[in-house]
Design a protein around this motif. Structure first.
Motif, PDB file in Angstrom:
ATOM      1  N   HIS A  57      26.805 100.565  89.676  1.00  0.00           N
ATOM      2  CA  HIS A  57      27.949 101.401  90.716  1.00  0.00           C
ATOM      3  C   HIS A  57      28.152 103.063  89.269  1.00  0.00           C
ATOM      4  CE1 HIS A  57      31.527 102.963  92.433  1.00  0.00           C
ATOM      5  NE2 HIS A  57      32.260 103.068  91.658  1.00  0.00           N
ATOM      6  N   LEU A  58      28.430 102.507  88.415  1.00  0.00           N
ATOM      7  CA  LEU A  58      28.661 103.815  87.405  1.00  0.00           C
ATOM      8  C   LEU A  58      27.527 104.225  86.905  1.00  0.00           C
ATOM      9  CD1 LEU A  58      30.477 102.354  84.490  1.00  0.00           C
ATOM     10  CD2 LEU A  58      31.083 103.969  85.553  1.00  0.00           C
ATOM     11  N   GLY A  59      25.857 103.403  87.407  1.00  0.00           N
ATOM     12  CA  GLY A  59      24.842 104.906  86.982  1.00  0.00           C
ATOM     13  C   GLY A  59      24.601 105.285  87.569  1.00  0.00           C
ATOM     14  N   LEU A  60      25.852 104.854  89.558  1.00  0.00           N
ATOM     15  CA  LEU A  60      25.120 105.661  90.874  1.00  0.00           C
ATOM     16  C   LEU A  60      26.697 106.750  90.503  1.00  0.00           C
ATOM     17  CD1 LEU A  60      25.399 103.033  93.707  1.00  0.00           C
ATOM     18  CD2 LEU A  60      22.992 104.938  92.444  1.00  0.00           C
ATOM     19  N   ILE A  61      27.312 107.031  89.914  1.00  0.00           N
ATOM     20  CA  ILE A  61      28.472 107.696  89.288  1.00  0.00           C
ATOM     21  C   ILE A  61      27.889 109.038  88.580  1.00  0.00           C
ATOM     22  CG2 ILE A  61      30.681 107.974  88.353  1.00  0.00           C
ATOM     23  CD1 ILE A  61      31.202 105.843  89.783  1.00  0.00           C
ATOM     24  N   THR A  62      26.804 108.482  87.114  1.00  0.00           N
ATOM     25  CA  THR A  62      26.550 108.857  86.064  1.00  0.00           C
ATOM     26  C   THR A  62      25.766 109.720  86.431  1.00  0.00           C
ATOM     27  OG1 THR A  62      26.730 107.113  84.829  1.00  0.00           O
ATOM     28  CG2 THR A  62      25.787 108.578  84.258  1.00  0.00           C
ATOM     29  N   CYS A  63      24.987 109.573  87.649  1.00  0.00           N
ATOM     30  CA  CYS A  63      23.161 110.435  88.212  1.00  0.00           C
ATOM     31  C   CYS A  63      23.770 111.299  89.141  1.00  0.00           C
ATOM     32  CB  CYS A  63      22.284 109.266  89.235  1.00  0.00           C
ATOM     33  SG  CYS A  63      21.458 107.906  87.836  1.00  0.00           S
ATOM     34  N   ASP A  64      24.632 110.776  89.523  1.00  0.00           N
ATOM     35  CA  ASP A  64      25.696 111.625  90.825  1.00  0.00           C
ATOM     36  C   ASP A  64      26.066 113.265  89.990  1.00  0.00           C
ATOM     37  OD1 ASP A  64      25.589 111.131  93.345  1.00  0.00           O
ATOM     38  OD2 ASP A  64      27.209 110.507  93.265  1.00  0.00           O
ATOM     39  N   LEU A  65      27.287 112.547  88.608  1.00  0.00           N
ATOM     40  CA  LEU A  65      27.107 114.003  87.352  1.00  0.00           C
ATOM     41  C   LEU A  65      26.703 114.136  86.799  1.00  0.00           C
ATOM     42  CD1 LEU A  65      30.962 112.242  86.229  1.00  0.00           C
ATOM     43  CD2 LEU A  65      30.355 114.091  88.150  1.00  0.00           C
ATOM     44  N   ALA A  66      25.887 114.276  86.218  1.00  0.00           N
ATOM     45  CA  ALA A  66      24.151 115.158  85.815  1.00  0.00           C
ATOM     46  C   ALA A  66      23.334 115.826  86.633  1.00  0.00           C
ATOM     47  CB  ALA A  66      23.103 113.426  85.271  1.00  0.00           C
ATOM     48  N   THR A  67      23.522 114.994  88.312  1.00  0.00           N
ATOM     49  CA  THR A  67      22.728 115.583  88.774  1.00  0.00           C
ATOM     50  C   THR A  67      23.940 117.223  89.164  1.00  0.00           C
ATOM     51  OG1 THR A  67      21.872 114.026  90.125  1.00  0.00           O
ATOM     52  CG2 THR A  67      22.204 116.265  91.418  1.00  0.00           C
ATOM     53  N   ALA A  68      25.291 117.257  89.043  1.00  0.00           N
ATOM     54  CA  ALA A  68      25.960 118.315  89.765  1.00  0.00           C
ATOM     55  C   ALA A  68      25.676 119.125  88.728  1.00  0.00           C
ATOM     56  CB  ALA A  68      27.880 117.793  89.432  1.00  0.00           C
ATOM     57  N   PHE A  69      25.818 118.720  87.615  1.00  0.00           N
ATOM     58  CA  PHE A  69      25.978 119.551  86.489  1.00  0.00           C
ATOM     59  C   PHE A  69      24.566 120.330  85.407  1.00  0.00           C
ATOM     60  CE2 PHE A  69      23.551 119.174  81.850  1.00  0.00           C
ATOM     61  CZ  PHE A  69      24.987 120.700  80.784  1.00  0.00           C
ATOM     62  N   LEU A  70      23.233 119.468  86.109  1.00  0.00           N
ATOM     63  CA  LEU A  70      22.047 120.374  86.038  1.00  0.00           C
ATOM     64  C   LEU A  70      21.800 121.304  87.557  1.00  0.00           C
ATOM     65  CD1 LEU A  70      19.449 117.460  85.283  1.00  0.00           C
ATOM     66  CD2 LEU A  70      20.771 119.027  84.277  1.00  0.00           C
ATOM     67  N   ALA A  71      22.682 121.098  88.882  1.00  0.00           N
ATOM     68  CA  ALA A  71      22.495 122.008  89.519  1.00  0.00           C
ATOM     69  C   ALA A  71      23.568 122.897  89.019  1.00  0.00           C
ATOM     70  CB  ALA A  71      23.023 121.122  90.891  1.00  0.00           C
ATOM     71  N   HIS A  72      24.359 122.926  88.918  1.00  0.00           N
ATOM     72  CA  HIS A  72      25.792 124.393  88.256  1.00  0.00           C
ATOM     73  C   HIS A  72      24.493 125.080  87.644  1.00  0.00           C
ATOM     74  CE1 HIS A  72      29.539 126.411  87.304  1.00  0.00           C
ATOM     75  NE2 HIS A  72      28.581 125.557  85.863  1.00  0.00           N
ATOM     76  N   ALA A 125      21.833 125.692  86.680  1.00  0.00           N
ATOM     77  CA  ALA A 125      20.171 126.431  87.499  1.00  0.00           C
ATOM     78  C   ALA A 125      21.169 126.654  88.223  1.00  0.00           C
ATOM     79  CB  ALA A 125      19.440 124.839  87.505  1.00  0.00           C
ATOM     80  N   ASP A 126      22.272 127.202  89.194  1.00  0.00           N
ATOM     81  CA  ASP A 126      22.701 127.834  89.891  1.00  0.00           C
ATOM     82  C   ASP A 126      22.772 127.185  91.306  1.00  0.00           C
ATOM     83  OD1 ASP A 126      24.098 130.017  88.179  1.00  0.00           O
ATOM     84  OD2 ASP A 126      22.391 130.663  87.653  1.00  0.00           O
ATOM     85  N   THR A 127      22.191 126.203  91.242  1.00  0.00           N
ATOM     86  CA  THR A 127      21.827 125.460  92.800  1.00  0.00           C
ATOM     87  C   THR A 127      22.819 124.518  93.347  1.00  0.00           C
ATOM     88  OG1 THR A 127      20.772 123.778  91.611  1.00  0.00           O
ATOM     89  CG2 THR A 127      19.315 126.128  92.294  1.00  0.00           C
ATOM     90  N   ALA A 128      23.565 124.624  92.579  1.00  0.00           N
ATOM     91  CA  ALA A 128      25.436 123.866  92.824  1.00  0.00           C
ATOM     92  C   ALA A 128      25.664 123.418  94.120  1.00  0.00           C
ATOM     93  CB  ALA A 128      26.620 124.480  92.596  1.00  0.00           C
ATOM     94  N   ASP A 129      25.024 124.737  95.283  1.00  0.00           N
ATOM     95  CA  ASP A 129      24.777 124.901  96.621  1.00  0.00           C
ATOM     96  C   ASP A 129      24.341 124.050  97.568  1.00  0.00           C
ATOM     97  OD1 ASP A 129      23.477 125.853  96.051  1.00  0.00           O
ATOM     98  OD2 ASP A 129      23.254 127.578  97.880  1.00  0.00           O
ATOM     99  N   ARG A 130      23.408 123.005  97.079  1.00  0.00           N
ATOM    100  CA  ARG A 130      22.190 121.956  97.363  1.00  0.00           C
ATOM    101  C   ARG A 130      21.811 121.043  97.155  1.00  0.00           C
ATOM    102  NH1 ARG A 130      16.794 126.034  95.841  1.00  0.00           N
ATOM    103  NH2 ARG A 130      17.437 127.448  96.308  1.00  0.00           N
ATOM    104  N   LEU A 131      23.456 120.409  96.490  1.00  0.00           N
ATOM    105  CA  LEU A 131      24.141 118.850  95.987  1.00  0.00           C
ATOM    106  C   LEU A 131      24.316 118.537  97.717  1.00  0.00           C
ATOM    107  CD1 LEU A 131      25.753 119.351  92.869  1.00  0.00           C
ATOM    108  CD2 LEU A 131      24.204 118.316  93.187  1.00  0.00           C
ATOM    109  N   PRO A 132      23.853 116.593  97.569  1.00  0.00           N
ATOM    110  CA  PRO A 132      24.150 116.465  98.433  1.00  0.00           C
ATOM    111  C   PRO A 132      25.853 115.878  98.335  1.00  0.00           C
ATOM    112  CG  PRO A 132      23.115 114.994  96.965  1.00  0.00           C
ATOM    113  CD  PRO A 132      23.028 116.578  96.481  1.00  0.00           C
TER     114      PRO A 132
END
Length: 333
Positions: free
Chosen positions: A186-201, A203-210
């Protein structure tokens, strides 16, 4: 569960650097690690497996790590390494970019491209210290070209999405020993989601996040906003919803999977802050009602009832149980 810690101090001095060299290669692929003081090298590594991700907490004396094109061809785990520097300095170069990280900075590097890094401690800061999140490339819902824009780029974690991610990583490590079996996934999934959001933000692609990643990030932002505004008596679901440009209904839906409502979370955190202040010797002369008011409680009687319901004793009793009596009775309540 806790971190699994490996420390070179447990090894004979002549074996310490060789062990470190091998351990680093197992985590991020074959790496050429060198040190100007091999004989005096010391290091420790704490590892926490989180299902799809892994966190490593590293502390080590000065060294250089290089992953050449030949080593990449030899073996590639196809991971991104997201580093939060905790102490010392770290110079990193990859993909024709260079950065010098200082404590609090975040940076990304890839196991699939050559890189060069130099870590150093200092007389005042001690050895270099870093927290590294290992992310399998296949699990990031972002094109490699998007994440690669951020390689070897230093990003301060003082505020915004970076602060949310850094706080999460540090808290996971801090609470690791209290995690129950099954929490890792569960924590791994949360961590991956937050890391993805950080990278997308960044890289200016936050609007493409799931959607689930966007909701996870929004919840973390709301949590941070609540903690930073507990002293405001007007903090409430409508205020929180308006600040984040969402409806009160959506706010409650975001909290639906949690064990407490928004209002209960606010009250719990306020009571926790009050309990800590009441047990603080530096605040022993502050009246109980003043402590309560500092954390958003405007009604002393209502505060006392809420505190007793949760702690099983009145605020003044809690203070007396943790501190010696204050002369003159200023802290009574």
């Amino acid at each position: 569960m806790g971190l699994v810690v490996y420390d070179t101090a447990r090894l004979p001095r002549e074996d310490r650097f060789a062990w470190w060299h091998e351990a680093v290669g197992q985590g991020a692929g074959p790496t050429d690690v060198t040190s100007e003081d091999r004989a005096g090298f010391t290091g420790s590594m704490g590892v926490l497996d989180l299902g799809p991700a892994r966190i490593a907490v590293l502390s080590y004396t000065a060294l250089r790590s290089r992953r050449t094109a030949r080593l990449v061809r030899r073996s590639d785990p196809e991971t991104y390494e997201l580093t939060l520097l905790l102490g010392g300095t770290l110079g990193l170069s990859q993909s024709r970019r260079e950065t010098l990280l200082r404590p609090g900075d975040l940076s990304l590097w890839s196991s699939s491209l050559p890189y060069d890094s130099r870590a150093a401690g200092g007389p005042d800061t001690g050895p270099a210290r870093a927290l590294v999140l290992h992310l399998p490339r296949a699990l990031l819902p972002l094109p490699a070209s998007t994440a690669d824009r951020l390689l070897a780029t230093g990003i301060p974690s003082a505020d915004g999405v970076a602060a949310i991610l850094a706080r999460h990583l540090v808290s996971v490590v801090r609470e690791a020993e209290f995690l129950a079996a099954g929490d890792e996934e569960h924590l791994g999934l949360i961590t991956c989601d937050l890391a993805t959001a950080f990278l997308a933000h960044h890289a200016d692609t936050a609007d493409r996040l799931p959607p689930h990643s966007r909701h996870r990030l929004l919840l973390e932002r709301i949590d941070l906003f609540i903690e930073h505004n507990l002293a405001d008596p007007g903090l409430s679901p409508p205020v929180i919803a308006a600040r984040h440009h969402i409806s009160v209904r959506l706010l409650h839906r975001l909290f639906a999977d949690r064990e407490e409502t928004v209002s209960r979370r606010i009250r719990r955190l306020r009571l926790e802050r009050c309990a800590a202040d009441l047990a603080d010797p530096l605040l022993a002369s502050s009246p109980v009602h003043e402590v309560a008011g500092r954390w958003g409680f405007t009604d002393a009687a209502a505060f006392s009832r809420a505190f007793r319901a949760v702690r099983g004793m009145a605020p003044g009793e809690h203070r007396r149980a943790h501190l010696p009596p204050v002369r003159g009775g200023a802290g009574a309540g």
